[in-house]
Scaffold this motif. Structure first.
Motif, short mmCIF file in Angstrom:
data_model
loop_
_atom_site.label_atom_id
_atom_site.label_comp_id
_atom_site.label_asym_id
_atom_site.label_seq_id
_atom_site.Cartn_x
_atom_site.Cartn_y
_atom_site.Cartn_z
N VAL A 140 0.87 -1.18 0.00
CA VAL A 140 0.00 0.00 0.00
C VAL A 140 0.90 1.23 0.00
O VAL A 140 1.72 1.42 0.91
N SER A 141 0.73 2.06 -1.01
CA SER A 141 1.63 3.19 -1.22
C SER A 141 1.41 4.32 -0.23
O SER A 141 0.41 4.35 0.49
N GLY A 142 2.35 5.23 -0.22
CA GLY A 142 2.18 6.50 0.44
C GLY A 142 2.62 6.56 1.88
O GLY A 142 3.35 5.70 2.38
N ASN A 143 2.12 7.61 2.53
CA ASN A 143 2.46 7.90 3.92
C ASN A 143 1.18 8.07 4.71
O ASN A 143 0.79 9.18 5.07
N THR A 144 0.49 6.96 4.94
CA THR A 144 -0.74 6.96 5.72
C THR A 144 -0.58 5.94 6.84
O THR A 144 0.40 5.18 6.88
N ILE A 145 -1.55 5.86 7.70
CA ILE A 145 -1.50 4.90 8.80
C ILE A 145 -1.65 3.45 8.32
O ILE A 145 -1.38 2.52 9.07
N ALA A 169 -2.91 -10.28 7.89
CA ALA A 169 -2.27 -9.01 8.27
C ALA A 169 -3.03 -7.82 7.69
O ALA A 169 -3.23 -6.81 8.36
N LEU A 170 -3.47 -7.94 6.44
CA LEU A 170 -4.23 -6.86 5.81
C LEU A 170 -5.52 -6.58 6.57
O LEU A 170 -5.93 -5.43 6.71
N LYS A 171 -6.17 -7.64 7.06
CA LYS A 171 -7.44 -7.48 7.76
C LYS A 171 -7.32 -6.58 8.99
O LYS A 171 -8.30 -5.96 9.40
N ALA A 172 -6.13 -6.46 9.56
CA ALA A 172 -5.93 -5.57 10.71
C ALA A 172 -6.10 -4.10 10.31
O ALA A 172 -6.49 -3.27 11.13
N ALA A 173 -5.82 -3.78 9.05
CA ALA A 173 -5.92 -2.39 8.57
C ALA A 173 -7.34 -2.04 8.11
O ALA A 173 -7.73 -0.87 8.14
N PRO A 185 -10.43 -2.28 9.35
CA PRO A 185 -11.34 -1.51 10.21
C PRO A 185 -11.01 -0.01 10.25
O PRO A 185 -11.92 0.81 10.39
N LEU A 186 -9.75 0.35 10.11
CA LEU A 186 -9.39 1.78 10.10
C LEU A 186 -10.02 2.49 8.91
O LEU A 186 -10.41 3.65 9.01
N ASN A 246 -3.27 6.09 15.30
CA ASN A 246 -1.97 5.42 15.28
C ASN A 246 -1.87 4.52 14.06
O ASN A 246 -2.86 3.88 13.67
N PRO A 247 -0.68 4.43 13.48
CA PRO A 247 -0.51 3.55 12.32
C PRO A 247 -0.66 2.08 12.71
O PRO A 247 -0.38 1.70 13.85
N VAL A 248 -1.10 1.28 11.75
CA VAL A 248 -1.16 -0.16 11.98
C VAL A 248 0.25 -0.73 11.87
O VAL A 248 1.13 -0.14 11.24
N SER A 249 0.44 -1.87 12.44
CA SER A 249 1.71 -2.57 12.33
C SER A 249 1.70 -3.33 11.01
O SER A 249 0.82 -4.16 10.77
N THR A 250 2.65 -3.02 10.15
CA THR A 250 2.76 -3.72 8.87
C THR A 250 3.93 -4.69 8.93
O THR A 250 4.68 -4.73 9.90
#
Length: 146
Positions: free
Chosen positions: A35-40, A50-54, A56-57, A136-140
């Motif tokens: 996922v590109s860019g500078n987002t959470i 792992a993607l499923k954690a992001a 809900p945001l 807060n950013p998610v853990s990737t």
């Protein structure tokens, strides 16, 4: 129509209908999302779990009574290594701000399922409209790679 194109159409249809079970079933369990860019949510995810954690945001920030993913999409290029497509989403975030977004996805496939996705979008719009800067950013699993 190729089998890969059918998967891409099913991917966008599942997003448009918010059918997350069908959406997940289109992916290999070890799918890699970049996922590109500078987002959470920016970075690399080494599995669908792992993607499923992001997700809900993103989903919690949108007003699905007035927002729709995949209002339209188009496959721009198809080759032996994958498919590149553009998808538009439109509507309103929960905070009342417009979130009319355009995404570019580069897909690869393995054994009839999505093996990797590179996703590009207007990250400034996402940060502002979805108020990502307040979370807060998610853990990737790492940084965006190609």
């Amino acid at each position: 129509m190729s089998a890969s194109r059918e998967i891409v159409d099913a991917f966008y249809t599942a997003l448009a209908e918010l059918d997350l079970e069908r959406f997940e079933a289109l992916h290999q369990p070890d799918v890699v999302y970049n996922v590109s860019g500078n987002t959470i949510i920016s970075g690399r995810y080494d599995s669908f779990a792992a993607l499923k954690a992001a997700l809900p945001l993103i989903f919690d920030a949108l007003d699905f009574t007035r927002f729709r993913f995949a209002s339209k999409w188009k496959v721009m290029n198809e080759g032996p290594d994958g498919i590149t497509a553009i998808m538009e989403a439109e509507g309103v975030a929960r905070n009342g701000q417009r979130y009319d977004q355009r995404y570019v996805h580069i897909f690869t496939f393995r054994e009839g399922k999505i093996a990797s996705v590179h996703e590009f979008f207007d990250t400034q719009l996402a940060n502002e409209s979805l108020e990502f800067g307040k979370q807060n950013p998610v853990s990737t699993d790492g940084e965006f790679t190609f």
